[in-house]
Write a protein that holds these residues in place. Structure first.
Motif, PDB file in Angstrom:
ATOM      1  N   MET A 106       0.802  -1.282  -0.307  1.00 57.62           N
ATOM      2  CA  MET A 106      -0.133  -0.146   0.160  1.00 57.62           C
ATOM      3  C   MET A 106       0.728   1.200   0.192  1.00 57.62           C
ATOM      4  N   LYS A 107       1.703   1.237   1.087  1.00 59.66           N
ATOM      5  CA  LYS A 107       2.803   2.523   0.685  1.00 59.66           C
ATOM      6  C   LYS A 107       4.013   2.239  -0.472  1.00 59.66           C
ATOM      7  N   ARG A 108       3.864   1.146  -1.498  1.00 62.75           N
ATOM      8  CA  ARG A 108       4.160   1.887  -2.768  1.00 62.75           C
ATOM      9  C   ARG A 108       3.474   2.515  -3.601  1.00 62.75           C
ATOM     10  N   ARG A 109       2.543   2.248  -3.568  1.00 60.61           N
ATOM     11  CA  ARG A 109       1.501   3.061  -4.108  1.00 60.61           C
ATOM     12  C   ARG A 109       1.313   4.566  -4.345  1.00 60.61           C
ATOM     13  N   GLU A 110       1.959   4.644  -3.179  1.00 64.37           N
ATOM     14  CA  GLU A 110       2.273   6.186  -2.639  1.00 64.37           C
ATOM     15  C   GLU A 110       2.856   6.970  -4.222  1.00 64.37           C
ATOM     16  N   LYS A 111       2.510   7.723  -4.900  1.00 59.73           N
ATOM     17  CA  LYS A 111       3.920   8.460  -5.588  1.00 59.73           C
ATOM     18  C   LYS A 111       4.045   9.519  -5.387  1.00 59.73           C
ATOM     19  N   GLU A 112       4.178  10.565  -4.202  1.00 60.40           N
ATOM     20  CA  GLU A 112       5.027  10.918  -3.678  1.00 60.40           C
ATOM     21  C   GLU A 112       6.585  10.553  -3.004  1.00 60.40           C
ATOM     22  N   ARG A 113       6.012   8.538  -2.521  1.00 58.06           N
ATOM     23  CA  ARG A 113       7.096   7.953  -2.108  1.00 58.06           C
ATOM     24  C   ARG A 113       7.930   8.334  -2.979  1.00 58.06           C
ATOM     25  N   VAL A 114       7.457   7.476  -4.284  1.00 54.14           N
ATOM     26  CA  VAL A 114       8.095   6.956  -5.733  1.00 54.14           C
ATOM     27  C   VAL A 114       9.012   7.698  -6.412  1.00 54.14           C
ATOM     28  N   ASP A 115       8.971   9.124  -5.840  1.00 54.69           N
ATOM     29  CA  ASP A 115       8.978  10.534  -6.699  1.00 54.69           C
ATOM     30  C   ASP A 115      10.430  10.660  -5.606  1.00 54.69           C
ATOM     31  N   LYS A 116      10.168  10.723  -4.566  1.00 55.95           N
ATOM     32  CA  LYS A 116      11.427  11.067  -3.708  1.00 55.95           C
ATOM     33  C   LYS A 116      12.335  10.373  -3.527  1.00 55.95           C
ATOM     34  N   ILE A 117      12.500   8.796  -4.345  1.00 52.11           N
ATOM     35  CA  ILE A 117      13.280   7.387  -3.642  1.00 52.11           C
ATOM     36  C   ILE A 117      13.810   7.835  -5.506  1.00 52.11           C
ATOM     37  N   ALA A 118      13.058   8.173  -6.358  1.00 56.11           N
ATOM     38  CA  ALA A 118      13.233   8.352  -8.048  1.00 56.11           C
ATOM     39  C   ALA A 118      14.662   9.801  -7.948  1.00 56.11           C
ATOM     40  N   ALA A 119      14.527  10.760  -7.251  1.00 59.39           N
ATOM     41  CA  ALA A 119      14.829  11.789  -7.343  1.00 59.39           C
ATOM     42  C   ALA A 119      16.214  11.852  -6.309  1.00 59.39           C
ATOM     43  N   THR A 120      16.502  10.415  -5.157  1.00 59.44           N
ATOM     44  CA  THR A 120      17.472  10.163  -4.484  1.00 59.44           C
ATOM     45  C   THR A 120      18.527   9.285  -5.444  1.00 59.44           C
ATOM     46  N   ILE A 121      17.783   8.986  -6.676  1.00 57.51           N
ATOM     47  CA  ILE A 121      18.563   7.589  -7.274  1.00 57.51           C
ATOM     48  C   ILE A 121      19.297   8.576  -8.453  1.00 57.51           C
ATOM     49  N   ILE A 122      18.337   9.561  -8.993  1.00 56.15           N
ATOM     50  CA  ILE A 122      18.926  10.469 -10.015  1.00 56.15           C
ATOM     51  C   ILE A 122      20.425  11.064  -9.175  1.00 56.15           C
ATOM     52  N   LEU A 123      19.792  11.854  -8.266  1.00 54.01           N
ATOM     53  CA  LEU A 123      20.893  12.696  -7.506  1.00 54.01           C
ATOM     54  C   LEU A 123      22.054  12.097  -7.278  1.00 54.01           C
ATOM     55  N   GLN A 124      21.903  10.589  -6.695  1.00 58.01           N
ATOM     56  CA  GLN A 124      22.824   8.956  -6.615  1.00 58.01           C
ATOM     57  C   GLN A 124      24.083   8.834  -7.461  1.00 58.01           C
ATOM     58  N   ASP A 125      23.257   9.369  -8.152  1.00 52.37           N
ATOM     59  CA  ASP A 125      23.465   8.393 -10.376  1.00 52.37           C
ATOM     60  C   ASP A 125      24.665   9.666 -10.624  1.00 52.37           C
ATOM     61  N   PHE A 126      24.568  11.591 -10.467  1.00 49.25           N
ATOM     62  CA  PHE A 126      24.634  12.056 -10.422  1.00 49.25           C
ATOM     63  C   PHE A 126      26.616  11.829 -10.349  1.00 49.25           C
ATOM     64  N   MET A 127      26.102  12.271  -8.231  1.00 45.10           N
ATOM     65  CA  MET A 127      27.303  12.014  -8.084  1.00 45.10           C
ATOM     66  C   MET A 127      28.402  11.602  -8.098  1.00 45.10           C
ATOM     67  N   GLU A 128      27.882   9.667  -8.924  1.00 42.33           N
ATOM     68  CA  GLU A 128      28.847   8.577  -8.940  1.00 42.33           C
ATOM     69  C   GLU A 128      29.281   9.016 -10.433  1.00 42.33           C
ATOM     70  N   SER A 129      28.719  10.125 -11.240  1.00 41.93           N
ATOM     71  CA  SER A 129      29.472   9.508 -12.432  1.00 41.93           C
ATOM     72  C   SER A 129      30.710  11.415 -12.019  1.00 41.93           C
ATOM     73  N   ILE A 130      30.050  11.960 -11.475  1.00 44.20           N
ATOM     74  CA  ILE A 130      31.172  12.938 -11.168  1.00 44.20           C
ATOM     75  C   ILE A 130      32.349  12.714 -10.673  1.00 44.20           C
ATOM     76  N   ARG A 131      32.651  11.487 -10.419  1.00 41.10           N
ATOM     77  CA  ARG A 131      33.514  10.903  -9.078  1.00 41.10           C
ATOM     78  C   ARG A 131      35.320  10.000  -9.888  1.00 41.10           C
TER      79      ARG A 131
END
Length: 131
Positions: A106-131
């Motif tokens: 039920m919590k996985r259906r919350e789009k807000e939660r998915v968007d926040k985690i997706a933002a975290t993944i985007i930022l983590q991918d960026f940081m790893e790409s500049i290392r």
């Protein structure tokens, strides 16, 4: 930032740019108000925005809105560097991360939660790409 036409997922990193952490999901129409408050209290040197592309690499329809956001942001905050990071499959990766960490269905259906985690993944991918 996972920029969407209705909502934006937001994440931040630690000062050493080692780990990204989800912050919030805000309605897009409230984004600049949220950013104004956040930027008044937190030192920010860079803003990373997910770049939404089709499988063939061409920009999808949200790209025009992202460009508009970037232009307004650059005028308001000229000292903050803007970056784009490929966001392909970040929502699927966010869903998989929730499954693996035991988040109930039920919590996985919350789009807000998915968007926040997706933002975290985007930022983590960026940081790893500049290392």
């Amino acid at each position: 930032m996972d920029y969407g036409s209705k909502k934006c997922g937001l994440a931040a990193s630690d000062p050493l740019r080692i780990i990204a952490t989800g912050l919030d999901t805000v309605p897009t129409w409230q984004l600049f108000d949220w950013l104004e408050k956040y930027l008044a209290t937190e030192p920010v040197g860079d803003l990373v925005i997910g770049e939404s592309l089709h499988k063939d690499g061409t920009p999808n329809k949200i790209n025009a809105q992202i460009v508009g956001f970037e232009r307004k942001f650059a005028k308001l905050y000229p000292d903050i560097n803007l970056h784009r990071q490929d966001e392909y499959l970040t929502s699927k990766r966010a869903m998989q991360a929730m499954i693996e960490s035991g988040v109930p269905r039920m919590k996985r259906r919350e789009k807000e939660r998915v968007d926040k985690i997706a933002a975290t993944i985007i930022l983590q991918d960026f940081m790893e790409s500049i290392r």
